[in-house]
Design a protein around this motif. Structure first.
Motif, PDB file in Angstrom:
ATOM      1  N   TYR A   1       1.140  -1.474  -0.237  1.00  0.00           N
ATOM      2  CA  TYR A   1       0.506   0.170   0.042  1.00  0.00           C
ATOM      3  C   TYR A   1       1.094   0.907  -0.301  1.00  0.00           C
ATOM      4  N   ASN A   2       0.649   1.844  -0.947  1.00  0.00           N
ATOM      5  CA  ASN A   2       1.743   3.486  -0.976  1.00  0.00           C
ATOM      6  C   ASN A   2       3.028   2.804  -1.141  1.00  0.00           C
ATOM      7  N   ARG A   3       3.424   1.505  -1.526  1.00  0.00           N
ATOM      8  CA  ARG A   3       4.780   1.023  -1.959  1.00  0.00           C
ATOM      9  C   ARG A   3       5.702   1.158  -0.796  1.00  0.00           C
ATOM     10  N   HIS A   4       4.304   0.481   0.616  1.00  0.00           N
ATOM     11  CA  HIS A   4       4.699  -0.031   1.493  1.00  0.00           C
ATOM     12  C   HIS A   4       4.541  -1.110   1.198  1.00  0.00           C
ATOM     13  N   ILE A   5       5.398  -2.474   2.094  1.00  0.00           N
ATOM     14  CA  ILE A   5       5.620  -3.806   1.981  1.00  0.00           C
ATOM     15  C   ILE A   5       5.574  -4.468   2.947  1.00  0.00           C
ATOM     16  N   LEU A   6       4.028  -5.497   3.086  1.00  0.00           N
ATOM     17  CA  LEU A   6       4.265  -5.934   4.373  1.00  0.00           C
ATOM     18  C   LEU A   6       4.720  -7.769   4.015  1.00  0.00           C
ATOM     19  N   LEU A   7       4.790  -8.239   4.688  1.00  0.00           N
ATOM     20  CA  LEU A   7       4.948  -9.395   4.160  1.00  0.00           C
ATOM     21  C   LEU A   7       4.456 -10.161   5.494  1.00  0.00           C
ATOM     22  N   VAL A   8       3.562 -10.949   5.693  1.00  0.00           N
ATOM     23  CA  VAL A   8       2.976 -12.235   6.168  1.00  0.00           C
ATOM     24  C   VAL A   8       2.542 -12.967   5.673  1.00  0.00           C
ATOM     25  N   GLY A   9       2.421 -14.163   7.063  1.00  0.00           N
ATOM     26  CA  GLY A   9       2.316 -15.691   7.345  1.00  0.00           C
ATOM     27  C   GLY A   9       3.806 -16.478   7.995  1.00  0.00           C
ATOM     28  N   GLN A  10       3.711 -17.699   7.814  1.00  0.00           N
ATOM     29  CA  GLN A  10       4.552 -18.260   8.609  1.00  0.00           C
ATOM     30  C   GLN A  10       5.693 -19.383   7.661  1.00  0.00           C
ATOM     31  N   VAL A  11       7.286 -19.567   8.117  1.00  0.00           N
ATOM     32  CA  VAL A  11       8.197 -19.959   7.805  1.00  0.00           C
ATOM     33  C   VAL A  11       8.997 -20.684   9.079  1.00  0.00           C
ATOM     34  N   PRO A  12       9.599 -21.944   8.209  1.00  0.00           N
ATOM     35  CA  PRO A  12      10.180 -22.458   9.743  1.00  0.00           C
ATOM     36  C   PRO A  12      10.990 -21.808  10.421  1.00  0.00           C
ATOM     37  N   SER A  13      12.194 -21.157  10.183  1.00  0.00           N
ATOM     38  CA  SER A  13      12.999 -20.568  10.481  1.00  0.00           C
ATOM     39  C   SER A  13      12.882 -19.584  10.742  1.00  0.00           C
ATOM     40  N   GLU A  14      14.227 -18.555  11.653  1.00  0.00           N
ATOM     41  CA  GLU A  14      14.585 -17.390  11.187  1.00  0.00           C
ATOM     42  C   GLU A  14      15.314 -17.296   9.981  1.00  0.00           C
ATOM     43  N   TYR A  15      16.223 -18.022  10.065  1.00  0.00           N
ATOM     44  CA  TYR A  15      17.392 -17.306   8.220  1.00  0.00           C
ATOM     45  C   TYR A  15      16.089 -17.792   6.927  1.00  0.00           C
ATOM     46  N   VAL A  16      15.065 -18.204   6.945  1.00  0.00           N
ATOM     47  CA  VAL A  16      13.633 -18.060   5.719  1.00  0.00           C
ATOM     48  C   VAL A  16      13.092 -17.143   5.764  1.00  0.00           C
ATOM     49  N   ARG A  17      13.085 -16.787   7.216  1.00  0.00           N
ATOM     50  CA  ARG A  17      12.169 -15.661   7.149  1.00  0.00           C
ATOM     51  C   ARG A  17      13.207 -14.133   6.968  1.00  0.00           C
ATOM     52  N   GLU A  18      14.890 -14.590   6.852  1.00  0.00           N
ATOM     53  CA  GLU A  18      15.400 -13.335   6.377  1.00  0.00           C
ATOM     54  C   GLU A  18      16.190 -13.815   4.727  1.00  0.00           C
ATOM     55  N   ARG A  19      15.993 -14.587   4.460  1.00  0.00           N
ATOM     56  CA  ARG A  19      15.760 -15.186   3.364  1.00  0.00           C
ATOM     57  C   ARG A  19      14.666 -14.335   2.157  1.00  0.00           C
ATOM     58  N   ILE A  20      13.542 -15.136   2.986  1.00  0.00           N
ATOM     59  CA  ILE A  20      12.351 -14.075   2.339  1.00  0.00           C
ATOM     60  C   ILE A  20      11.973 -12.526   2.087  1.00  0.00           C
ATOM     61  N   LEU A  21      12.744 -11.885   3.517  1.00  0.00           N
ATOM     62  CA  LEU A  21      13.008 -10.407   3.748  1.00  0.00           C
ATOM     63  C   LEU A  21      13.787 -10.161   2.899  1.00  0.00           C
ATOM     64  N   ASP A  22      14.488 -10.733   2.280  1.00  0.00           N
ATOM     65  CA  ASP A  22      16.411 -10.902   0.882  1.00  0.00           C
ATOM     66  C   ASP A  22      15.757 -10.522  -0.242  1.00  0.00           C
ATOM     67  N   LEU A  23      14.614 -10.868  -0.453  1.00  0.00           N
ATOM     68  CA  LEU A  23      14.217 -11.466  -2.185  1.00  0.00           C
ATOM     69  C   LEU A  23      13.773 -10.170  -1.610  1.00  0.00           C
ATOM     70  N   ALA A  24      12.451 -10.134  -1.196  1.00  0.00           N
ATOM     71  CA  ALA A  24      11.858  -8.661  -1.828  1.00  0.00           C
ATOM     72  C   ALA A  24      12.207  -7.219  -1.892  1.00  0.00           C
ATOM     73  N   SER A  25      13.538  -7.197  -0.753  1.00  0.00           N
ATOM     74  CA  SER A  25      13.871  -6.228  -0.657  1.00  0.00           C
ATOM     75  C   SER A  25      14.471  -5.609  -1.781  1.00  0.00           C
ATOM     76  N   GLU A  26      14.374  -7.192  -3.085  1.00  0.00           N
ATOM     77  CA  GLU A  26      15.387  -6.748  -4.478  1.00  0.00           C
ATOM     78  C   GLU A  26      14.355  -6.531  -5.261  1.00  0.00           C
ATOM     79  N   TYR A  27      13.028  -5.976  -4.802  1.00  0.00           N
ATOM     80  CA  TYR A  27      12.236  -4.973  -6.016  1.00  0.00           C
ATOM     81  C   TYR A  27      12.911  -3.868  -5.445  1.00  0.00           C
TER      82      TYR A  27
END
Length: 197
Positions: free
Chosen positions: A75-101
């Motif tokens: 919303y207004n170019r602010h990105i919200l990531l919600v849901g479930q992941v198996p580990s903190e590592y995967v959580r950060e991996r998805i954040l890094d992936l989204a940050s590539e936008y």
């Protein structure tokens, strides 16, 4: 034989006319929603593109797709990531992936390290979203169309461009809705344009 052809042609014409009414009626409703949105039209389009692109990136990674349940909301170019992941590592991996936008304002990583929710919980979440949004639309002091509501595992996330008073009303509605366990505020400040006399 020609009578059958005439009847079939008539039925097709009636069906197409109905489709046209539905298409044009839907287009009119969409146009009204776009026009009343406080975001610029280009930003609305970009928000949709952000959601689609990052979701596609996650789905194209077989491991992430299998192990996680992630929703991308913009919303207004602010990105919200919600849901479930198996580990903190995967959580950060998805954040890094989204940050590539290439073009966004901020990212809120609200992914939880937890088991993926099932169909029953997701249905309940959709119902909570509907109840919260309906209540906001019914409130005469709040333009509910300006609030984006998303529910994940009984947590309600609120996004939008709202005045301080509108924000307070939106938060109060969400917090007092039965079934809501937590409300996360990702609302951005909005100042109403000055009235020219």
């Amino acid at each position: 034989m020609s009578l059958i052809r005439i009847i079939i042609a008539g039925l097709i014409t009636i069906q197409l006319s109905g489709c046209a009414v539905a298409v044009f009626g839907g287009a009119a409703a969409t146009t009204a929603a776009v026009a009343s949105d406080r975001r610029a039209v280009g930003v609305q389009v970009q928000d949709h593109e952000i959601e689609q692109t990052i979701t596609r990136w996650i789905e194209n990674d077989p491991e992430l797709y299998r192990l996680t349940h992630v929703n991308v909301v913009s919303y207004n170019r602010h990105i919200l990531l919600v849901g479930q992941v198996p580990s903190e590592y995967v959580r950060e991996r998805i954040l890094d992936l989204a940050s590539e936008y290439p073009d966004f304002s901020d990212i809120y990583n609200e992914l939880r390290v937890a088991e993926k929710t099932g169909a029953g919980q997701r249905t309940k979440d959709a119902w909570l979203t509907t109840k919260v949004k309906s209540r906001m639309l019914a409130d005469k002091e709040l333009d509910g169309h300006q609030v984006k509501v998303f529910t994940e595992n009984n947590e309600v996330f609120l996004m939008g461009l709202l005045t301080p008073r509108e924000k307070k009303i939106a938060l109060t509605i969400a917090r007092n809705m039965a079934g809501v366990e937590r409300v996360i505020d990702v609302i951005q400040p909005y100042e109403k344009p000055a009235v020219v006399e």
